[in-house]
Write an enzyme that holds these catalytic residues in place. Sequence first.
Site, mmCIF file in Angstrom:
data_model
loop_
_atom_site.group_PDB
_atom_site.id
_atom_site.type_symbol
_atom_site.label_atom_id
_atom_site.label_comp_id
_atom_site.label_asym_id
_atom_site.label_seq_id
_atom_site.Cartn_x
_atom_site.Cartn_y
_atom_site.Cartn_z
ATOM 1 C CG ASP A 199 -4.263 5.882 0.955
ATOM 2 O OD1 ASP A 199 -5.153 5.082 1.258
ATOM 3 O OD2 ASP A 199 -4.120 7.002 1.501
ATOM 4 C CD GLU A 239 -8.780 4.810 -1.209
ATOM 5 O OE1 GLU A 239 -9.647 4.553 -0.374
ATOM 6 O OE2 GLU A 239 -7.774 5.492 -0.932
ATOM 7 C CG HIS A 245 -8.611 -0.624 5.111
ATOM 8 N ND1 HIS A 245 -8.468 -0.731 3.745
ATOM 9 C CD2 HIS A 245 -8.157 0.619 5.433
ATOM 10 C CE1 HIS A 245 -7.936 0.389 3.271
ATOM 11 N NE2 HIS A 245 -7.736 1.220 4.275
ATOM 12 C CG ASP A 246 -10.954 2.773 4.143
ATOM 13 O OD1 ASP A 246 -10.414 2.829 5.269
ATOM 14 O OD2 ASP A 246 -10.369 3.060 3.082
ATOM 15 C CG ASP A 265 -2.211 0.562 1.085
ATOM 16 O OD1 ASP A 265 -2.296 1.618 0.449
ATOM 17 O OD2 ASP A 265 -3.193 -0.023 1.580
HETATM 18 C C1 GLC Z 1 -7.642 5.781 2.190
HETATM 19 C C2 GLC Z 1 -7.433 4.617 3.119
HETATM 20 C C3 GLC Z 1 -7.970 4.973 4.456
HETATM 21 C C4 GLC Z 1 -7.215 6.183 4.969
HETATM 22 C C5 GLC Z 1 -7.266 7.333 3.973
HETATM 23 C C6 GLC Z 1 -6.240 8.369 4.286
HETATM 24 O O1 GLC Z 1 -8.973 6.035 1.946
HETATM 25 O O2 GLC Z 1 -7.993 3.466 2.585
HETATM 26 O O3 GLC Z 1 -7.923 3.918 5.362
HETATM 27 O O4 GLC Z 1 -7.750 6.600 6.183
HETATM 28 O O5 GLC Z 1 -6.991 6.903 2.670
HETATM 29 O O6 GLC Z 1 -4.967 7.868 4.038
#
Ligand code: GLC
Length: 540
Positions: free
Chosen positions: A203, A245, A318-319, A102
């Site tokens: 990310d 993402e 995980h979110d 990641d």
């Molecule tokens: C992404 C991650 C999340 C994190 C955010 C800030 O959305 O998946 O868990 O809190 O970025 O890095």
Amino acid sequence: MLDKTKKDWWKSAVFYQVYPKSFQDTDGDGVGDLKGVIRRLDYLEKLGIDGIWLSPVYASPQKDNGYDISDYRAVYPPFGTMADMEELIAQADRRGITIIMDLVLNHSSDQHRWFLSAKADKNSPWHDFYIWRDGTPDCPPNDMRATFGGPAWTYVPEIGQWYFHQFSPWQPDLNWENPAMRRELYDMIRFWVDKGVGGFRLDVIDNIGKEPDRKITCNGPKLHQYIRELSREAFREDTLVTVGEAWSAGVEEARRYANPDGSELSMVFQFEHMCVDYGRDKWDVVKPLPLVKLKKCHERWQKGLAGRGWNSLFLENHDLPRIVSTWGDDKKYRVESAKMLAAMTHGMQGTPYIYQGEELGMTNIRLPIEQYDDLEIHNAYREGLARGETPEGAMEGIYAHGRDNARTPMQWTDGKNAGFSQGTPWLPVNPNYTEINAQAALADPNSVFYFYQRLIALRKEYPVFREGDFTLLNPEDEHVFAYTREAGEERLLVACNFTAEEQPEVCPERFRGARVLAANYPDPSGSLRPFETRMLYVKE
Ligand code: GLC
């Protein structure tokens, strides 16, 4: 095993996300670790996955569970050492499993040495690695808000400047305008490629082109220019898999990111399908699930990227909350609905990602507010109360969509702490571990685990999963999601009953007498039973 020397091997692959903090603790400190991931590789090999997306394991103060990195080239000590990381890469490789790391490139931790120097001295060589604006303590540069609450600017009195942060004050945004900063990131990525990492999940990559003066966060004018440079400079091997993402991505945007010419990324995680039941915001959940909207959303993506990009397929991470609690039935039909949702997803075109515990049908949890860990949850609670909600009202949204739903420890056994840890777990174990755990799943041929194993194997066996054209059946039907895939002589039908009631059979003529590739009830024929799914196949 997949031939990973082929350029787009990841189009036939299935990935599994490990959230290391909650996966397996081996030293009794209540926090998962890399040795724990190594210990569970046999389990993952049995499931049949081709790669692991490993959530951040870098040195970090853990304000946001590792999405706040203080040293990109070091391992967070409670997770282990660099030697453990190397061992994990090697051991995984022996099992045909690629490790994808990641990468958090939009921001660092406020404890990163770059930021510590930057905030101490305007003339530091790292000052310009971040985004600063002059100002007075009572007047931030503008009224932008941070995702995790409060203003998006924080004042540093020592140098009389504000710094910009899209998430929390502990996550200062990196300044992508600065070529020296970008070079540091590319060198760091090569460090990991040289260690044998096979790809990266990027990310919030849609945020790197931010322009705070114009209040632009996602999809800034220079976003794709940056990504193309990143790809050219850091992802030189065309066998690396890269998944960005991108919460903001629609189909058009995704075609740019996942351009088949390879100039940007392999694919993106887009979230339109996961947001179909959001009301005012994600804390406000629309029930029942607007299925027609979900179906049309998938149709748009399946058709939109066919031949012009590549989809990622997922239901959890995980979110996000546990899918069986969100769109399925986590009580009476837990097993049936978990399988049905899996079939819906794994029948489509794209690369599937399974989140740890999804293959067991793990469920959401309800905790008193003080037992949650996630900064986003605490912030949502505070903001809910400030808006005039009752504590009970504020908790409803958290039960439904709080991120800790997905972060409770992995349920391995019915023993102490679900076999996750001999110590006190950092987040409570879901009390249903006595029933829902990997050991029980492995002993039961009808478990959700074996259904996922089957879906993964099917994708390897039948080209139609990778190649087939998507057609949505009965688009306006509010209860059943059914579609076909067609490639050459192969035809696949996937039918999913999203309700706890019987629904009429969906079986176009040419699928009469077809082979059943996967089903969650015995004797799959006639009307669809509660949460029933069928995957039928013919070769003409
Ligand atoms: C992404 C991650 C999340 C994190 C955010 C800030 O959305 O998946 O868990 O809190 O970025 O890095």
